[in-house]
Design a protein around this motif. Sequence first.
Motif, PDB file in Angstrom:
ATOM      1  N   LYS A 103       7.768  30.978 -30.567  1.00 14.97           N
ATOM      2  CA  LYS A 103       7.105  29.849 -30.056  1.00 14.97           C
ATOM      3  C   LYS A 103       7.335  29.642 -28.687  1.00 14.97           C
ATOM      4  CE  LYS A 103       5.226  28.803 -34.154  1.00 14.97           C
ATOM      5  NZ  LYS A 103       3.808  28.023 -34.581  1.00 14.97           N
ATOM      6  N   GLY A 104       8.504  29.936 -28.269  1.00 10.82           N
ATOM      7  CA  GLY A 104       8.827  29.408 -26.894  1.00 10.82           C
ATOM      8  C   GLY A 104      10.279  29.995 -26.391  1.00 10.82           C
ATOM      9  N   THR A 105      10.738  30.075 -25.218  1.00 13.42           N
ATOM     10  CA  THR A 105      12.162  30.271 -24.785  1.00 13.42           C
ATOM     11  C   THR A 105      12.521  29.478 -23.723  1.00 13.42           C
ATOM     12  OG1 THR A 105      11.607  32.477 -25.295  1.00 13.42           O
ATOM     13  CG2 THR A 105      13.420  32.115 -23.946  1.00 13.42           C
ATOM     14  N   ALA A 106      13.440  28.654 -23.737  1.00 14.44           N
ATOM     15  CA  ALA A 106      13.867  27.786 -22.995  1.00 14.44           C
ATOM     16  C   ALA A 106      15.408  28.575 -22.152  1.00 14.44           C
ATOM     17  CB  ALA A 106      14.700  26.726 -23.555  1.00 14.44           C
ATOM     18  N   ILE A 107      15.261  28.348 -20.674  1.00 13.06           N
ATOM     19  CA  ILE A 107      16.302  29.090 -19.964  1.00 13.06           C
ATOM     20  C   ILE A 107      16.885  28.274 -19.268  1.00 13.06           C
ATOM     21  CG2 ILE A 107      16.876  30.843 -18.375  1.00 13.06           C
ATOM     22  CD1 ILE A 107      14.740  32.525 -19.432  1.00 13.06           C
ATOM     23  N   PHE A 108      18.216  27.855 -19.198  1.00 11.30           N
ATOM     24  CA  PHE A 108      18.957  26.998 -18.670  1.00 11.30           C
ATOM     25  C   PHE A 108      19.945  27.567 -17.614  1.00 11.30           C
ATOM     26  CE2 PHE A 108      19.411  24.761 -23.021  1.00 11.30           C
ATOM     27  CZ  PHE A 108      18.029  24.397 -22.819  1.00 11.30           C
ATOM     28  N   PHE A 109      19.764  27.451 -16.369  1.00 11.70           N
ATOM     29  CA  PHE A 109      21.080  27.849 -15.312  1.00 11.70           C
ATOM     30  C   PHE A 109      21.683  26.675 -15.183  1.00 11.70           C
ATOM     31  CE2 PHE A 109      17.439  30.790 -14.256  1.00 11.70           C
ATOM     32  CZ  PHE A 109      18.281  31.776 -13.996  1.00 11.70           C
ATOM     33  N   THR A 146      22.208  23.423 -10.671  1.00 17.25           N
ATOM     34  CA  THR A 146      22.414  23.539 -12.041  1.00 17.25           C
ATOM     35  C   THR A 146      22.529  21.733 -12.525  1.00 17.25           C
ATOM     36  OG1 THR A 146      24.932  23.395 -11.081  1.00 17.25           O
ATOM     37  CG2 THR A 146      24.025  25.558 -11.809  1.00 17.25           C
ATOM     38  N   PRO A 147      21.909  21.654 -13.476  1.00 13.84           N
ATOM     39  CA  PRO A 147      20.989  22.404 -14.403  1.00 13.84           C
ATOM     40  C   PRO A 147      19.813  22.703 -13.696  1.00 13.84           C
ATOM     41  CG  PRO A 147      20.833  20.206 -14.909  1.00 13.84           C
ATOM     42  CD  PRO A 147      21.920  20.204 -14.009  1.00 13.84           C
ATOM     43  N   ASP A 148      19.347  23.956 -13.852  1.00 12.64           N
ATOM     44  CA  ASP A 148      17.764  24.319 -13.663  1.00 12.64           C
ATOM     45  C   ASP A 148      17.250  24.822 -14.992  1.00 12.64           C
ATOM     46  OD1 ASP A 148      15.681  24.525 -11.825  1.00 12.64           O
ATOM     47  OD2 ASP A 148      16.657  26.012 -10.552  1.00 12.64           O
ATOM     48  N   LEU A 149      16.138  24.233 -15.269  1.00  9.12           N
ATOM     49  CA  LEU A 149      15.675  24.250 -16.628  1.00  9.12           C
ATOM     50  C   LEU A 149      14.201  24.779 -16.696  1.00  9.12           C
ATOM     51  CD1 LEU A 149      16.778  20.567 -17.903  1.00  9.12           C
ATOM     52  CD2 LEU A 149      18.116  22.971 -18.039  1.00  9.12           C
ATOM     53  N   TYR A 150      13.975  25.700 -17.594  1.00 15.29           N
ATOM     54  CA  TYR A 150      12.617  26.438 -17.439  1.00 15.29           C
ATOM     55  C   TYR A 150      12.176  26.462 -18.761  1.00 15.29           C
ATOM     56  CZ  TYR A 150      13.891  28.317 -13.073  1.00 15.29           C
ATOM     57  OH  TYR A 150      14.306  28.594 -11.718  1.00 15.29           O
ATOM     58  N   LEU A 151      10.920  26.413 -19.387  1.00 20.17           N
ATOM     59  CA  LEU A 151      10.432  26.843 -20.567  1.00 20.17           C
ATOM     60  C   LEU A 151       9.115  27.513 -20.437  1.00 20.17           C
ATOM     61  CD1 LEU A 151      10.332  26.030 -23.881  1.00 20.17           C
ATOM     62  CD2 LEU A 151       8.731  23.955 -23.010  1.00 20.17           C
ATOM     63  N   PHE A 152       9.096  28.532 -21.425  1.00 25.41           N
ATOM     64  CA  PHE A 152       8.054  29.601 -21.285  1.00 25.41           C
ATOM     65  C   PHE A 152       7.638  29.607 -22.931  1.00 25.41           C
ATOM     66  CE2 PHE A 152      11.356  30.738 -18.342  1.00 25.41           C
ATOM     67  CZ  PHE A 152      10.584  31.219 -17.203  1.00 25.41           C
ATOM     68  N   ASP A 153       6.196  30.088 -22.740  1.00 21.58           N
ATOM     69  CA  ASP A 153       5.406  30.148 -24.126  1.00 21.58           C
ATOM     70  C   ASP A 153       5.775  31.367 -25.051  1.00 21.58           C
ATOM     71  OD1 ASP A 153       3.781  31.984 -23.112  1.00 21.58           O
ATOM     72  OD2 ASP A 153       2.301  31.095 -22.954  1.00 21.58           O
ATOM     73  N   GLU A 154       5.130  31.705 -26.087  1.00 23.17           N
ATOM     74  CA  GLU A 154       5.513  32.981 -27.039  1.00 23.17           C
ATOM     75  C   GLU A 154       5.316  34.144 -26.037  1.00 23.17           C
ATOM     76  OE1 GLU A 154       1.148  31.839 -27.603  1.00 23.17           O
ATOM     77  OE2 GLU A 154       3.163  30.758 -27.477  1.00 23.17           O
ATOM     78  N   ASP A 155       4.508  34.047 -24.917  1.00 26.25           N
ATOM     79  CA  ASP A 155       4.073  35.262 -24.136  1.00 26.25           C
ATOM     80  C   ASP A 155       4.986  35.265 -22.989  1.00 26.25           C
ATOM     81  OD1 ASP A 155       2.326  36.082 -25.893  1.00 26.25           O
ATOM     82  OD2 ASP A 155       0.665  34.713 -24.974  1.00 26.25           O
ATOM     83  N   LEU A 156       6.050  34.439 -22.859  1.00 20.20           N
ATOM     84  CA  LEU A 156       7.077  34.295 -21.785  1.00 20.20           C
ATOM     85  C   LEU A 156       6.266  33.732 -20.597  1.00 20.20           C
ATOM     86  CD1 LEU A 156       9.636  37.231 -22.270  1.00 20.20           C
ATOM     87  CD2 LEU A 156       9.851  34.776 -22.593  1.00 20.20           C
ATOM     88  N   LYS A 157       5.003  32.954 -20.437  1.00 14.23           N
ATOM     89  CA  LYS A 157       4.349  32.521 -19.450  1.00 14.23           C
ATOM     90  C   LYS A 157       5.024  31.061 -19.082  1.00 14.23           C
ATOM     91  CE  LYS A 157      -0.205  34.602 -20.061  1.00 14.23           C
ATOM     92  NZ  LYS A 157      -1.448  34.176 -20.406  1.00 14.23           N
ATOM     93  N   SER A 158       5.284  30.556 -17.994  1.00 21.50           N
ATOM     94  CA  SER A 158       5.791  29.502 -17.870  1.00 21.50           C
ATOM     95  C   SER A 158       5.219  28.312 -17.980  1.00 21.50           C
ATOM     96  CB  SER A 158       6.251  29.241 -16.253  1.00 21.50           C
ATOM     97  OG  SER A 158       6.676  28.130 -15.861  1.00 21.50           O
ATOM     98  N   VAL A 159       5.643  27.234 -18.963  1.00 16.81           N
ATOM     99  CA  VAL A 159       4.859  26.335 -19.275  1.00 16.81           C
ATOM    100  C   VAL A 159       5.449  25.080 -18.659  1.00 16.81           C
ATOM    101  CG1 VAL A 159       3.670  27.213 -21.066  1.00 16.81           C
ATOM    102  CG2 VAL A 159       5.856  25.896 -21.401  1.00 16.81           C
ATOM    103  N   TYR A 160       6.799  24.965 -18.142  1.00 17.69           N
ATOM    104  CA  TYR A 160       7.479  23.699 -17.642  1.00 17.69           C
ATOM    105  C   TYR A 160       8.645  24.173 -17.005  1.00 17.69           C
ATOM    106  CZ  TYR A 160      10.039  19.340 -17.494  1.00 17.69           C
ATOM    107  OH  TYR A 160      10.711  18.110 -17.125  1.00 17.69           O
ATOM    108  N   HIS A 161       8.895  23.561 -15.812  1.00 19.77           N
ATOM    109  CA  HIS A 161      10.100  23.724 -15.083  1.00 19.77           C
ATOM    110  C   HIS A 161      10.539  22.248 -14.295  1.00 19.77           C
ATOM    111  CE1 HIS A 161      11.990  25.369 -11.186  1.00 19.77           C
ATOM    112  NE2 HIS A 161      13.032  25.401 -12.054  1.00 19.77           N
ATOM    113  N   GLY A 162      11.475  21.824 -14.948  1.00 21.51           N
ATOM    114  CA  GLY A 162      11.866  20.559 -14.433  1.00 21.51           C
ATOM    115  C   GLY A 162      12.916  19.909 -15.215  1.00 21.51           C
TER     116      GLY A 162
END
Length: 184
Positions: free
Chosen positions: A38-44, A122-138
Motif C-alpha cells: 500500500k505504501g512505503t515510508a523512508i526515514f533519513f 535528520t529526521p527527513d521523512l518521506y511517504l510513497f504510494d504503492e507505485d513509489l510515487k511521493s505523496v508526503y514529505h514533511g
Amino acid sequence: MALTESNEFKIGAIAPNFELINTINQNLIKLSEVKGKKGTAIFFICNHCPFVIHVNEELVKLANDYKDKGISFIAISSNDVEKHPQDGPESMKRNAEKLNYPFPYLYDKTQEVAKAYNAACTPDLYLFDEDLKSVYHGQLDASRPGNNIPVTGKDFRKAIDSLLKDKSIVELQKPSIGCNIKWK
C-alpha cells in the motif's frame, strides 16, 4: 547543532531506487523488493541527532502500527562516519537493536541515496504510494526537543491514513526540521 529544514521533494516524483546494506543483519536491501503493498515510508535518520532521539520511540510505534496494513518502513543513515563515528554501521546496529527497530536500518556510505532524495536533515521523512510515487514529505508532527509538545506522529499518521483510504493528501506539508546531514 544546526537547525535544518528538509528540502523540497516533488509530490508525485518516483522514489529513487537503491541497494544498501541493512546494518542489523548485513543483508542487501533493494527498494524494489521491500516496498509496501500500500505504501512505503523512508526515514533519513542517524544515531546522535537530538531531533531523531526525540522521535525514535514514535518512529518505532508508527512502523509497528502500520506494517501489517501494507506499509513498509525503511530507515537510512547517510552521515559522514569519519567525522561522526557514532553514526557508523556497528553503532547503527546496536542502536537499532536497543530500540527494537521493526524496520531495516540501512547505511548510505557514499551518500548517493541521500542526494537522490534531496535529503537535508535528520529526521527527513518521506511517504510513497504503492507505485513509489511521493505523496508526503514533511514533519512527523510539531514536537521538537524542548518545545513541550508531545510526540504523536500526527502529521505522518494522517498522511498514511489518507493513503490507506485512497484520499488525496493535499494539505500544506510542513518541512521536517532537524540536524543537517553530515556531508563528506
